[in-house]
Motif scaffolding. Structure first.
Motif, PDB file in Angstrom:
ATOM      1  N   ALA A 122       0.845  -1.195   0.000  1.00 43.70           N
ATOM      2  CA  ALA A 122       0.000   0.000   0.000  1.00 43.70           C
ATOM      3  C   ALA A 122       0.875   1.238   0.000  1.00 43.70           C
ATOM      4  O   ALA A 122       1.996   1.227   0.511  1.00 43.70           O
ATOM      5  N   GLY A 123       0.346   2.316  -0.589  1.00 44.56           N
ATOM      6  CA  GLY A 123       1.109   3.560  -0.617  1.00 44.56           C
ATOM      7  C   GLY A 123       0.225   4.760  -0.853  1.00 44.56           C
ATOM      8  O   GLY A 123      -0.897   4.652  -1.366  1.00 44.56           O
ATOM      9  N   ASN A 124       0.737   5.922  -0.485  1.00 47.67           N
ATOM     10  CA  ASN A 124       0.045   7.189  -0.700  1.00 47.67           C
ATOM     11  C   ASN A 124       1.093   8.266  -0.952  1.00 47.67           C
ATOM     12  O   ASN A 124       2.285   8.050  -0.700  1.00 47.67           O
ATOM     13  N   LEU A 125       0.669   9.397  -1.472  1.00 49.23           N
ATOM     14  CA  LEU A 125       1.592  10.469  -1.840  1.00 49.23           C
ATOM     15  C   LEU A 125       2.666   9.976  -2.806  1.00 49.23           C
ATOM     16  O   LEU A 125       3.820  10.397  -2.758  1.00 49.23           O
ATOM     17  N   LEU A 126       2.255   9.078  -3.712  1.00 51.39           N
ATOM     18  CA  LEU A 126       3.189   8.465  -4.642  1.00 51.39           C
ATOM     19  C   LEU A 126       3.163   9.172  -5.997  1.00 51.39           C
ATOM     20  O   LEU A 126       2.207   9.866  -6.337  1.00 51.39           O
ATOM     21  N   THR A 127       4.217   8.936  -6.785  1.00 51.75           N
ATOM     22  CA  THR A 127       4.253   9.494  -8.136  1.00 51.75           C
ATOM     23  C   THR A 127       3.245   8.814  -9.046  1.00 51.75           C
ATOM     24  O   THR A 127       2.860   9.372 -10.064  1.00 51.75           O
ATOM     25  N   GLY A 128       2.819   7.585  -8.689  1.00 47.32           N
ATOM     26  CA  GLY A 128       1.833   6.896  -9.495  1.00 47.32           C
ATOM     27  C   GLY A 128       1.645   5.461  -9.066  1.00 47.32           C
ATOM     28  O   GLY A 128       2.333   4.960  -8.170  1.00 47.32           O
ATOM     29  N   GLU A 129       0.716   4.794  -9.726  1.00 49.73           N
ATOM     30  CA  GLU A 129       0.365   3.418  -9.394  1.00 49.73           C
ATOM     31  C   GLU A 129       1.528   2.457  -9.582  1.00 49.73           C
ATOM     32  O   GLU A 129       1.609   1.415  -8.928  1.00 49.73           O
ATOM     33  N   SER A 130       2.451   2.790 -10.478  1.00 50.48           N
ATOM     34  CA  SER A 130       3.575   1.892 -10.757  1.00 50.48           C
ATOM     35  C   SER A 130       4.445   1.649  -9.532  1.00 50.48           C
ATOM     36  O   SER A 130       5.140   0.627  -9.459  1.00 50.48           O
ATOM     37  N   VAL A 131       4.401   2.546  -8.564  1.00 51.70           N
ATOM     38  CA  VAL A 131       5.229   2.365  -7.352  1.00 51.70           C
ATOM     39  C   VAL A 131       4.819   1.099  -6.612  1.00 51.70           C
ATOM     40  O   VAL A 131       5.659   0.245  -6.301  1.00 51.70           O
ATOM     41  N   ILE A 132       3.531   0.945  -6.342  1.00 53.98           N
ATOM     42  CA  ILE A 132       3.123  -0.257  -5.617  1.00 53.98           C
ATOM     43  C   ILE A 132       3.116  -1.480  -6.528  1.00 53.98           C
ATOM     44  O   ILE A 132       3.392  -2.593  -6.083  1.00 53.98           O
ATOM     45  N   ASP A 133       2.825  -1.267  -7.817  1.00 52.94           N
ATOM     46  CA  ASP A 133       2.851  -2.398  -8.743  1.00 52.94           C
ATOM     47  C   ASP A 133       4.259  -2.976  -8.861  1.00 52.94           C
ATOM     48  O   ASP A 133       4.450  -4.201  -8.861  1.00 52.94           O
ATOM     49  N   ASP A 134       5.255  -2.105  -8.964  1.00 55.85           N
ATOM     50  CA  ASP A 134       6.637  -2.578  -9.099  1.00 55.85           C
ATOM     51  C   ASP A 134       7.156  -3.169  -7.796  1.00 55.85           C
ATOM     52  O   ASP A 134       7.941  -4.125  -7.814  1.00 55.85           O
ATOM     53  N   ALA A 158      13.224  -1.102  -3.100  1.00 54.87           N
ATOM     54  CA  ALA A 158      14.065  -0.470  -4.121  1.00 54.87           C
ATOM     55  C   ALA A 158      13.325  -0.352  -5.445  1.00 54.87           C
ATOM     56  O   ALA A 158      13.433   0.662  -6.152  1.00 54.87           O
ATOM     57  N   ALA A 159      12.546  -1.380  -5.786  1.00 48.37           N
ATOM     58  CA  ALA A 159      11.786  -1.343  -7.035  1.00 48.37           C
ATOM     59  C   ALA A 159      10.743  -0.230  -7.016  1.00 48.37           C
ATOM     60  O   ALA A 159      10.570   0.501  -8.003  1.00 48.37           O
ATOM     61  N   GLY A 160      10.049  -0.076  -5.891  1.00 49.51           N
ATOM     62  CA  GLY A 160       9.077   0.999  -5.771  1.00 49.51           C
ATOM     63  C   GLY A 160       9.729   2.366  -5.791  1.00 49.51           C
ATOM     64  O   GLY A 160       9.205   3.323  -6.385  1.00 49.51           O
ATOM     65  N   HIS A 161      10.883   2.457  -5.153  1.00 52.30           N
ATOM     66  CA  HIS A 161      11.632   3.714  -5.120  1.00 52.30           C
ATOM     67  C   HIS A 161      12.066   4.099  -6.530  1.00 52.30           C
ATOM     68  O   HIS A 161      11.960   5.258  -6.940  1.00 52.30           O
ATOM     69  N   GLU A 162      12.543   3.115  -7.287  1.00 59.55           N
ATOM     70  CA  GLU A 162      12.977   3.357  -8.660  1.00 59.55           C
ATOM     71  C   GLU A 162      11.808   3.778  -9.555  1.00 59.55           C
ATOM     72  O   GLU A 162      11.982   4.533 -10.521  1.00 59.55           O
ATOM     73  N   ALA A 163      10.631   3.294  -9.245  1.00 60.85           N
ATOM     74  CA  ALA A 163       9.439   3.635 -10.028  1.00 60.85           C
ATOM     75  C   ALA A 163       8.937   5.048  -9.749  1.00 60.85           C
ATOM     76  O   ALA A 163       8.000   5.513 -10.401  1.00 60.85           O
ATOM     77  N   GLY A 164       9.527   5.723  -8.795  1.00 63.20           N
ATOM     78  CA  GLY A 164       9.146   7.096  -8.479  1.00 63.20           C
ATOM     79  C   GLY A 164       8.970   7.362  -7.000  1.00 63.20           C
ATOM     80  O   GLY A 164       9.245   8.453  -6.517  1.00 63.20           O
ATOM     81  N   GLY A 165       8.485   6.355  -6.267  1.00 59.86           N
ATOM     82  CA  GLY A 165       8.361   6.477  -4.813  1.00 59.86           C
ATOM     83  C   GLY A 165       7.506   7.654  -4.380  1.00 59.86           C
ATOM     84  O   GLY A 165       6.517   8.029  -5.017  1.00 59.86           O
ATOM     85  N   ASP A 166       7.896   8.238  -3.274  1.00 63.94           N
ATOM     86  CA  ASP A 166       7.227   9.394  -2.681  1.00 63.94           C
ATOM     87  C   ASP A 166       7.387  10.603  -3.607  1.00 63.94           C
ATOM     88  O   ASP A 166       8.481  10.938  -4.023  1.00 63.94           O
ATOM     89  N   ARG A 167       6.285  11.285  -3.898  1.00 60.62           N
ATOM     90  CA  ARG A 167       6.334  12.392  -4.858  1.00 60.62           C
ATOM     91  C   ARG A 167       6.832  13.703  -4.266  1.00 60.62           C
ATOM     92  O   ARG A 167       7.058  14.679  -5.003  1.00 60.62           O
ATOM     93  N   ARG A 168       7.063  13.763  -2.972  1.00 64.58           N
ATOM     94  CA  ARG A 168       7.445  15.026  -2.324  1.00 64.58           C
ATOM     95  C   ARG A 168       8.954  15.256  -2.447  1.00 64.58           C
ATOM     96  O   ARG A 168       9.703  15.160  -1.478  1.00 64.58           O
ATOM     97  N   GLU A 169       9.407  15.609  -3.630  1.00 61.43           N
ATOM     98  CA  GLU A 169      10.837  15.741  -3.891  1.00 61.43           C
ATOM     99  C   GLU A 169      11.484  16.880  -3.113  1.00 61.43           C
ATOM    100  O   GLU A 169      12.716  16.933  -2.986  1.00 61.43           O
ATOM    101  N   ASP A 170      10.694  17.793  -2.590  1.00 68.10           N
ATOM    102  CA  ASP A 170      11.245  18.888  -1.796  1.00 68.10           C
ATOM    103  C   ASP A 170      11.645  18.439  -0.394  1.00 68.10           C
ATOM    104  O   ASP A 170      12.321  19.173   0.328  1.00 68.10           O
ATOM    105  N   LEU A 171      11.243  17.227  -0.001  1.00 66.79           N
ATOM    106  CA  LEU A 171      11.613  16.685   1.308  1.00 66.79           C
ATOM    107  C   LEU A 171      12.785  15.726   1.116  1.00 66.79           C
ATOM    108  O   LEU A 171      12.615  14.620   0.613  1.00 66.79           O
ATOM    109  N   THR A 172      13.973  16.145   1.517  1.00 71.29           N
ATOM    110  CA  THR A 172      15.172  15.348   1.233  1.00 71.29           C
ATOM    111  C   THR A 172      15.532  14.385   2.359  1.00 71.29           C
ATOM    112  O   THR A 172      16.207  13.384   2.124  1.00 71.29           O
ATOM    113  N   VAL A 173      15.101  14.673   3.586  1.00 64.48           N
ATOM    114  CA  VAL A 173      15.415  13.789   4.710  1.00 64.48           C
ATOM    115  C   VAL A 173      14.397  12.657   4.733  1.00 64.48           C
ATOM    116  O   VAL A 173      13.197  12.885   4.912  1.00 64.48           O
ATOM    117  N   GLN A 174      14.886  11.433   4.558  1.00 62.61           N
ATOM    118  CA  GLN A 174      14.019  10.281   4.392  1.00 62.61           C
ATOM    119  C   GLN A 174      14.377   9.190   5.401  1.00 62.61           C
ATOM    120  O   GLN A 174      15.339   9.315   6.156  1.00 62.61           O
TER     121      GLN A 174
END
Length: 233
Positions: A122-134, A158-174
């Protein structure tokens, strides 16, 4: 705190004595610090992840209910029904026999979940559906691999992260975390790499993998050392 994406899994296996066992795992990452303190929960009864607008009690009580013998779908549904913030929650998990996943209609886009035979993502605030699919596809592709579950959970993240992951690119501390538990009675020699967290970093998946590899190497060194001492005696 809004937590991003996670995976919960159940795997049956045979231990060294030929006994039937089940292991449960959960892994998560987000563009905020300290996710390991809030989202992932696991025991010898199952694995649960609470996210989106996090309610930690859903994870804690969910694991407690599983320990009391309540089925995962009944346990998590009951907790959600008693939660006034249900529409903003994501909650998912597995027990020895079942799966459950819920995404409230007020979660932030993109959000959603997938349920497999032995896992949930499950995921939210993602770049898209491919994050959880991957994430799901990566786990499925190596669900019966020889690598420890902790390692395969990192691969899935790692696969979800590569697919785009969290869309909040302005937040660098993860952050990222994983937790693996088993029904095996003897946990004296439980691997040190089954409960790991990276609380504040700009490279959460890489750092979680490095932490895992270091912990695994240390665990293997300890086993080798004490095996030698036992032989000497």
């Amino acid at each position: 705190m809004r937590v991003t994406f996670s995976i919960c899994v159940r795997e049956r296996y045979t231990d060294d004595d030929g006994g039937d066992q089940v292991r449960f795992g959960v892994a998560v990452t987000t563009r905020l610090p300290g996710v390991g303190t809030l989202c992932p929960f696991a025991s010898s009864d199952g694995a649960v992840a609470t996210q989106s607008l996090v309610n930690v009690d859903l994870g804690r009580k969910g694991i407690e209910y599983l320990g009391d013998g309540v089925a995962v779908d009944d346990a998590l549904e009951a907790l959600l029904n008693a939660d006034d913030g249900k529409r903003k929650r994501q909650l998912h998990g597995v027990d020895a026999d079942g799966t459950f996943a819920f995404s409230g209609e007020e979660c932030n886009d993109w959000y959603g979940h997938v349920v497999g035979e032995n896992y949930t993502v499950a995921g939210n605030l993602l770049t898209g559906e491919s994050v959880i699919d991957d994430t799901a596809a990566a786990y499925e592709s190596d669900a019966h691999g020889e690598a420890p579950l902790a390692e395969r959970l990192i691969d899935a993240l790692a696969a979800g992260h590569e697919a785009g992951g969290d869309r909040r690119e302005d937040l660098t501390v993860q952050s990222a975390a994983l937790l693996v538990c088993t029904t095996a009675d003897d946990e004296t020699d439980a691997p040190y790499y089954n409960d790991l967290r990276v609380d504040a970093t700009e490279t959460p998946i890489a750092d979680l993998r490095e932490t895992y590899e270091t912990a695994k190497r240390g665990y293997e060194t300890v086993l080798e050392k004490y095996a030698d001492e036992s032989d000497a005696e």
